[in-house]
Design a protein around this motif. Structure first.
Motif, PDB file in Angstrom:
ATOM      1  N   ASP A  23     -48.947   2.136  -9.403  1.00  0.00           N
ATOM      2  CA  ASP A  23     -50.043   1.905  -8.480  1.00  0.00           C
ATOM      3  C   ASP A  23     -50.778   3.073  -7.879  1.00  0.00           C
ATOM      4  N   ASP A  72     -58.692   6.918  -8.308  1.00  0.00           N
ATOM      5  CA  ASP A  72     -59.756   6.066  -7.758  1.00  0.00           C
ATOM      6  C   ASP A  72     -59.360   5.035  -6.894  1.00  0.00           C
ATOM      7  N   VAL A  78     -60.530   2.839  -4.625  1.00  0.00           N
ATOM      8  CA  VAL A  78     -61.097   1.437  -4.414  1.00  0.00           C
ATOM      9  C   VAL A  78     -60.790   0.594  -5.460  1.00  0.00           C
ATOM     10  N   ALA A  79     -60.751   0.980  -6.728  1.00  0.00           N
ATOM     11  CA  ALA A  79     -60.749   0.168  -8.007  1.00  0.00           C
ATOM     12  C   ALA A  79     -58.915   0.159  -8.190  1.00  0.00           C
ATOM     13  N   MET A 115     -57.080  -0.270  -5.504  1.00  0.00           N
ATOM     14  CA  MET A 115     -56.815  -1.504  -4.392  1.00  0.00           C
ATOM     15  C   MET A 115     -57.050  -2.699  -4.968  1.00  0.00           C
ATOM     16  N   ARG A 116     -58.322  -2.879  -5.522  1.00  0.00           N
ATOM     17  CA  ARG A 116     -58.834  -4.073  -6.069  1.00  0.00           C
ATOM     18  C   ARG A 116     -57.885  -4.527  -7.106  1.00  0.00           C
ATOM     19  N   LYS A 117     -57.224  -3.605  -7.816  1.00  0.00           N
ATOM     20  CA  LYS A 117     -56.300  -4.015  -9.022  1.00  0.00           C
ATOM     21  C   LYS A 117     -54.809  -4.720  -8.274  1.00  0.00           C
ATOM     22  N   ASP A 132     -54.651  -5.946  -5.236  1.00  0.00           N
ATOM     23  CA  ASP A 132     -55.354  -6.906  -4.487  1.00  0.00           C
ATOM     24  C   ASP A 132     -55.120  -8.221  -5.555  1.00  0.00           C
ATOM     25  N   ASP A 133     -55.666  -8.007  -6.694  1.00  0.00           N
ATOM     26  CA  ASP A 133     -55.731  -9.015  -7.852  1.00  0.00           C
ATOM     27  C   ASP A 133     -54.484  -9.377  -8.342  1.00  0.00           C
ATOM     28  N   SER A 134     -53.544  -8.289  -8.542  1.00  0.00           N
ATOM     29  CA  SER A 134     -52.059  -8.488  -9.060  1.00  0.00           C
ATOM     30  C   SER A 134     -51.529  -9.344  -7.855  1.00  0.00           C
ATOM     31  N   ASN A 162     -52.633 -11.499  -5.696  1.00  0.00           N
ATOM     32  CA  ASN A 162     -53.258 -12.781  -5.759  1.00  0.00           C
ATOM     33  C   ASN A 162     -52.641 -13.829  -6.813  1.00  0.00           C
TER      34      ASN A 162
END
Length: 313
Positions: free
Chosen positions: A252, A259, A261-262, A264-266, A268-270, A272
């Motif tokens: 991670d 990147d 931001v990208a 952190m989104r990944k 978060d998604d993982s 959730n």
């Protein structure tokens, strides 16, 4: 207060192999507990690496290990088996070690017969104390268990197989003597193949632990059904959480460096996608709110009116 030692003994008396994932702190223990394991194991290697940043080479102290064990057992609702290294000294030191782990409330510990400083049971350079001295240390541990917490589970480990002049025969002789002086479970560290595991199962007169370290060590990957067939009762996966943490955080953070931001989104998604609820729910924030409602004055609840942030109730 839950008697986790009694709970562990009840599990050992039931049929089937007891599978214990290794954790290194209350956070990884909480994950294992949420998944639903019956018993959890506190790794010494992972505790040393996560708590003080050093490998399992005798750097971490008894108070640091006991503090970690107590915090883990407080966080989970199932028995914890904890590493207690070589008892942090001779037989008299072992007496205090066992007393302190019993006070910490854990279900049980394992004590090994290495010299000081000790090291990971799957690295070269290990040495063990003389046979009779090792038996005396386990006898001291067993007597202390009987005096202070009779349900506490004592696992006696030998590293004699992995020393420079070690043999499986000597290791088996040691653990049988450990059982004779009161150990509840025997632990031969470092068998090198399935034939050695079969021999341990045949020649050790008592309950048995297998330490499933995977590629880190010298012991083989083996089917759990085979371990059960050969007479093993507990299987530890000591560094499961530690390796998972390193591997996943490294992956991670490598993406984060490219990147943020990208990445952190990944992340978060993982997160959730896992059935643990929000971070606040997983960390038991709603329980804190419930304590406030039960014990604090009513006017303390006014802090929630119009305030911003996640609803943690």
């Amino acid at each position: 207060m839950t008697d986790y030692g009694a709970a562990l003994r009840e599990q050992l008396d039931s049929d089937g192999l007891l599978v214990c994932p290794g954790v290194h702190d209350p956070l990884t223990a909480a994950v294992a507990d949420t998944v639903g394991f019956d018993t959890i194991y506190m790794t010494g290697y992972g505790t040393s690496l996560s708590k003080i940043g050093y490998p399992d080479a005798g750097f971490i102290t008894m108070p640091e290990m006991i503090e970690n064990a107590a915090n883990i057992q407080e966080r989970i609702d199932v028995p914890l088996i904890a590493d207690s290294d070589n008892g942090y000294g001779n037989a008299t030191n072992v007496i205090r070690t066992v007393r302190e782990y019993i006070k910490a409330g854990v279900a049980g510990i394992h004590i090994e017969d290495q010299t000081f400083p000790k090291r990971c049971g799957h690295t070269k350079g290990r040495q063990v104390i003389p046979h009779d001295e090792a038996v005396g240390k386990i006898a001291a541990a067993a007597d202390t268990r009987d005096e202070r917490g009779s349900e506490f589970v004592l696992i006696a480990r030998t590293d004699a197989r992995g020393t420079g002049d070690g043999s499986l025969g000597e290791a088996i002789d040691r653990v049988n003597d450990f059982l004779d002086v009161g150990a509840d479970v025997a632990f031969v560290e470092g068998p090198t193949d399935e034939d050695e595991l079969r021999r341990i199962g045949r020649e050790v007169d008592g309950r048995l632990v297998y330490n499933f370290v995977g590629d880190l060590g010298s012991s083989p990957y083996v089917d759990l059904s085979a371990l059960e067939k050969w007479g093993f009762d507990i299987v530890l996966f000591p560094i499961a959480a530690t390796l998972s943490t390193i591997a996943n955080v490294y992956a991670d953070f490598s993406a984060f460096a490219d990147d943020p931001v990208a990445a952190m989104r990944k992340i978060d998604d993982s997160f959730n996608e896992q059935p643990v609820g929000s971070l606040h729910e997983f960390s038991q924030f709603p329980e804190v709110v419930a304590w406030e409602e039960q014990y604090l004055p009513d006017e303390e609840q006014e802090k929630y009116d119009g305030s911003l942030g996640d609803d943690v109730a």
